[in-house]
Design an enzyme around this catalytic site. Structure first.
Site, PDB file in Angstrom:
ATOM      1  N   ASP A 241     -23.997   7.867  77.530  1.00 31.74           N
ATOM      2  CA  ASP A 241     -24.948   6.779  77.288  1.00 31.74           C
ATOM      3  C   ASP A 241     -24.298   5.417  77.566  1.00 31.74           C
ATOM      4  O   ASP A 241     -23.105   5.238  77.324  1.00 31.74           O
ATOM      5  CB  ASP A 241     -25.412   6.851  75.824  1.00 31.74           C
ATOM      6  CG  ASP A 241     -26.723   6.099  75.609  1.00 31.74           C
ATOM      7  OD1 ASP A 241     -27.303   5.597  76.596  1.00 31.74           O
ATOM      8  OD2 ASP A 241     -27.154   6.005  74.456  1.00 31.74           O
ATOM      9  N   GLY A 242     -25.114   4.491  78.055  1.00 27.80           N
ATOM     10  CA  GLY A 242     -24.644   3.119  78.238  1.00 27.80           C
ATOM     11  C   GLY A 242     -24.500   2.681  79.689  1.00 27.80           C
ATOM     12  O   GLY A 242     -24.035   1.570  79.958  1.00 27.80           O
ATOM     13  N   ASN A 243     -24.924   3.534  80.621  1.00 28.52           N
ATOM     14  CA  ASN A 243     -24.818   3.168  82.041  1.00 28.52           C
ATOM     15  C   ASN A 243     -25.623   1.908  82.352  1.00 28.52           C
ATOM     16  O   ASN A 243     -25.166   1.019  83.083  1.00 28.52           O
ATOM     17  CB  ASN A 243     -25.357   4.285  82.939  1.00 28.52           C
ATOM     18  CG  ASN A 243     -24.548   5.551  82.843  1.00 28.52           C
ATOM     19  OD1 ASN A 243     -23.447   5.544  82.304  1.00 28.52           O
ATOM     20  ND2 ASN A 243     -25.078   6.639  83.370  1.00 28.52           N
ATOM     21  N   GLY A 244     -26.848   1.863  81.791  1.00 27.56           N
ATOM     22  CA  GLY A 244     -27.731   0.718  82.054  1.00 27.56           C
ATOM     23  C   GLY A 244     -27.114  -0.569  81.548  1.00 27.56           C
ATOM     24  O   GLY A 244     -27.022  -1.569  82.282  1.00 27.56           O
TER      25      GLY A 244
ATOM     26  N   HIS B  58     -25.231   4.047  86.871  1.00 25.82           N
ATOM     27  CA  HIS B  58     -25.209   5.509  86.978  1.00 25.82           C
ATOM     28  C   HIS B  58     -24.124   5.951  87.959  1.00 25.82           C
ATOM     29  O   HIS B  58     -23.464   6.964  87.755  1.00 25.82           O
ATOM     30  CB  HIS B  58     -26.580   6.036  87.405  1.00 25.82           C
ATOM     31  CG  HIS B  58     -27.657   5.779  86.383  1.00 25.82           C
ATOM     32  ND1 HIS B  58     -27.469   6.019  85.034  1.00 25.82           N
ATOM     33  CD2 HIS B  58     -28.918   5.278  86.507  1.00 25.82           C
ATOM     34  CE1 HIS B  58     -28.576   5.702  84.375  1.00 25.82           C
ATOM     35  NE2 HIS B  58     -29.466   5.245  85.247  1.00 25.82           N
TER      36      HIS B  58
ATOM     37  N   SER C 126     -32.675  14.088  80.636  1.00 30.04           N
ATOM     38  CA  SER C 126     -33.506  14.725  79.606  1.00 30.04           C
ATOM     39  C   SER C 126     -34.949  14.848  80.105  1.00 30.04           C
ATOM     40  O   SER C 126     -35.349  14.186  81.077  1.00 30.04           O
ATOM     41  CB  SER C 126     -33.469  13.885  78.327  1.00 30.04           C
ATOM     42  OG  SER C 126     -34.263  12.731  78.495  1.00 30.04           O
TER      43      SER C 126
ATOM     44  N   LEU D 194     -16.323  26.657  81.909  1.00 27.73           N
ATOM     45  CA  LEU D 194     -17.767  26.537  82.118  1.00 27.73           C
ATOM     46  C   LEU D 194     -18.205  25.083  82.000  1.00 27.73           C
ATOM     47  O   LEU D 194     -17.942  24.429  80.999  1.00 27.73           O
ATOM     48  CB  LEU D 194     -18.504  27.408  81.079  1.00 27.73           C
ATOM     49  CG  LEU D 194     -20.025  27.332  81.100  1.00 27.73           C
ATOM     50  CD1 LEU D 194     -20.582  27.817  82.452  1.00 27.73           C
ATOM     51  CD2 LEU D 194     -20.618  28.197  79.977  1.00 27.73           C
TER      52      LEU D 194
ATOM     53  N   ARG E  67     -27.338   8.935  67.423  1.00 25.08           N
ATOM     54  CA  ARG E  67     -28.351   9.999  67.317  1.00 25.08           C
ATOM     55  C   ARG E  67     -28.093  11.053  68.395  1.00 25.08           C
ATOM     56  O   ARG E  67     -27.303  10.824  69.316  1.00 25.08           O
ATOM     57  CB  ARG E  67     -29.762   9.427  67.448  1.00 25.08           C
ATOM     58  CG  ARG E  67     -29.969   8.646  68.705  1.00 25.08           C
ATOM     59  CD  ARG E  67     -31.388   8.059  68.820  1.00 25.08           C
ATOM     60  NE  ARG E  67     -31.420   7.171  69.965  1.00 25.08           N
ATOM     61  CZ  ARG E  67     -31.144   5.873  69.908  1.00 25.08           C
ATOM     62  NH1 ARG E  67     -30.835   5.297  68.753  1.00 25.08           N
ATOM     63  NH2 ARG E  67     -31.160   5.127  70.998  1.00 25.08           N
TER      64      ARG E  67
ATOM     65  N   SER F  29     -30.758  12.695  70.140  1.00 22.08           N
ATOM     66  CA  SER F  29     -31.759  12.576  71.203  1.00 22.08           C
ATOM     67  C   SER F  29     -32.172  13.905  71.832  1.00 22.08           C
ATOM     68  O   SER F  29     -32.184  14.036  73.068  1.00 22.08           O
ATOM     69  CB  SER F  29     -31.255  11.623  72.292  1.00 22.08           C
ATOM     70  OG  SER F  29     -30.981  10.366  71.748  1.00 22.08           O
TER      71      SER F  29
HETATM   72  C1  FPP Z   1     -27.850   7.136  79.845  1.00 19.35           C
HETATM   73  O1  FPP Z   1     -27.526   5.779  80.068  1.00 19.35           O
HETATM   74  C2  FPP Z   1     -27.506   7.917  81.019  1.00 19.35           C
HETATM   75  C3  FPP Z   1     -28.375   8.657  81.730  1.00 19.35           C
HETATM   76  C4  FPP Z   1     -29.821   8.768  81.428  1.00 19.35           C
HETATM   77  C5  FPP Z   1     -27.951   9.394  82.915  1.00 19.35           C
HETATM   78  C6  FPP Z   1     -26.555   9.936  82.898  1.00 19.35           C
HETATM   79  C7  FPP Z   1     -26.218  10.374  84.256  1.00 19.35           C
HETATM   80  C8  FPP Z   1     -25.044  10.112  84.902  1.00 19.35           C
HETATM   81  C9  FPP Z   1     -23.870   9.493  84.283  1.00 19.35           C
HETATM   82  C10 FPP Z   1     -24.848  10.526  86.302  1.00 19.35           C
HETATM   83  C11 FPP Z   1     -25.269  11.959  86.531  1.00 19.35           C
HETATM   84  C12 FPP Z   1     -24.657  12.591  87.669  1.00 19.35           C
HETATM   85  C13 FPP Z   1     -23.586  13.383  87.598  1.00 19.35           C
HETATM   86  C14 FPP Z   1     -23.081  13.941  88.841  1.00 19.35           C
HETATM   87  C15 FPP Z   1     -22.888  13.721  86.340  1.00 19.35           C
HETATM   88  P1  FPP Z   1     -28.706   4.716  80.036  1.00 19.35           P
HETATM   89  O2  FPP Z   1     -29.166   4.511  81.441  1.00 19.35           O
HETATM   90  O3  FPP Z   1     -29.763   5.148  79.087  1.00 19.35           O
HETATM   91  O4  FPP Z   1     -27.938   3.452  79.512  1.00 19.35           O
HETATM   92  P2  FPP Z   1     -28.533   2.308  78.571  1.00 19.35           P
HETATM   93  O5  FPP Z   1     -28.836   2.962  77.241  1.00 19.35           O
HETATM   94  O6  FPP Z   1     -27.393   1.343  78.488  1.00 19.35           O
HETATM   95  O7  FPP Z   1     -29.734   1.747  79.248  1.00 19.35           O
END
Ligand code: FPP
Length: 232
Positions: free
Chosen positions: A19-22, A36, A64, A130, A186, A188
């Site tokens: 979590d936290g990419n955004g 991402h 999800s 795995l 949480r 989720s």
């Molecule tokens: C949640 O961060 C992250 C996701 C919904 C996607 C996670 C997916 C990846 C890291 C890449 C997947 C690909 C591979 C190959 C593993 P958010 O976007 O909800 O962040 P935020 O809460 O800060 O907005």
């Protein structure tokens, strides 16, 4: 320090909520998709360190059932990253001796992505570690589907063992440790059945900033926990 951790107290199964990419991207003035992309690099660091530490089962919450609500371009970007990863890293998975497995309803995915998933699952099927990708996955849906499957097989009453055996994780130990990044506290809808007794570890680190040292911190924290499974 990780060196002092008793091998017996290592988790057999770690599940990561990435979590936290955004937020990582927005704080840099970048589009969410860039977060991402950085998240994939973090995923590779985390996977590699977790395997190095000898954890046999590793699960990542990749997408999800609720993530379809995101803007189409963000969903497309995530699916594209997934395809690209599988295309490029097949050999790396072999080197790490990792078996790739997807948990989730693949029906809505593109035919191209489904083919790639099956190809990598088959290619890596002989490996001992795995790697589970929870993809188009929802914990409650998983339980409902399991119970419906058992009913369709003629059961009128089910046991915990029946449900265990009808989940995507059949035959797999429950997660000993769930790690969630970015300060959210949480689960989720992630592994709802399987996390009944999991230890939870939350860190404020945003997923794209995760390093091998952060994996060690989580494992070290786990090794100090006293697990009682409801006992004294
Ligand atoms: C949640 O961060 C992250 C996701 C919904 C996607 C996670 C997916 C990846 C890291 C890449 C997947 C690909 C591979 C190959 C593993 P958010 O976007 O909800 O962040 P935020 O809460 O800060 O907005």
């Amino acid at each position: 320090m990780s060196e002092n951790v008793n091998q017996q107290s290592l988790p057999s199964h770690i599940a990561y909520i990435m979590d936290g990419n955004g937020r990582w991207a927005i704080s840099r003035g970048l589009p969410r998709a860039a977060g991402h992309r950085a998240g994939v690099s973090a995923f590779k660091r985390v996977l590699s360190r977790t395997v190095e530490r000898g954890v046999g089962v590793i699960t990542f919450y990749v997408f999800s059932t609720e993530n379809w609500k995101r803007p189409r371009h963000e969903v497309m970007a995530l699916m594209g990253l997934l395809y690209e990863y599988l295309e490029r890293e097949k050999e790396e998975l072999m080197k790490m001796r990792v078996r790739f497995h997807v948990m989730g309803d693949l029906a809505p995915l593109s035919r191209r992505l489904k083919r790639k998933i099956l190809e990598v699952e088959n290619y890596t099927s002989g490996n001992p570690y795995l790697l589970n990708f929870a993809l188009n996955y929802g914990g409650r849906d998983e339980i409902v589907a399991a119970v419906n499957r058992l009913i369709s097989e003629g059961k009128t009453e089910v046991t915990k063992e029946d449900i265990d055996s009808a989940l995507y994780t059949a035959g797999c130990p429950d997660p000993d440790l769930v790690v969630r990044t970015s300060g959210e506290l949480r689960l989720s809808n992630f592994l709802t059945w399987q996390t009944a007794y999991s230890e939870l570890y939350f860190t404020n680190t945003l997923w794209p900033d995760m390093t091998a040292a952060d994996v060690d911190l989580a494992i070290d924290a786990y090794s100090k926990r006293k697990r009682r499974f409801g006992g004294a």
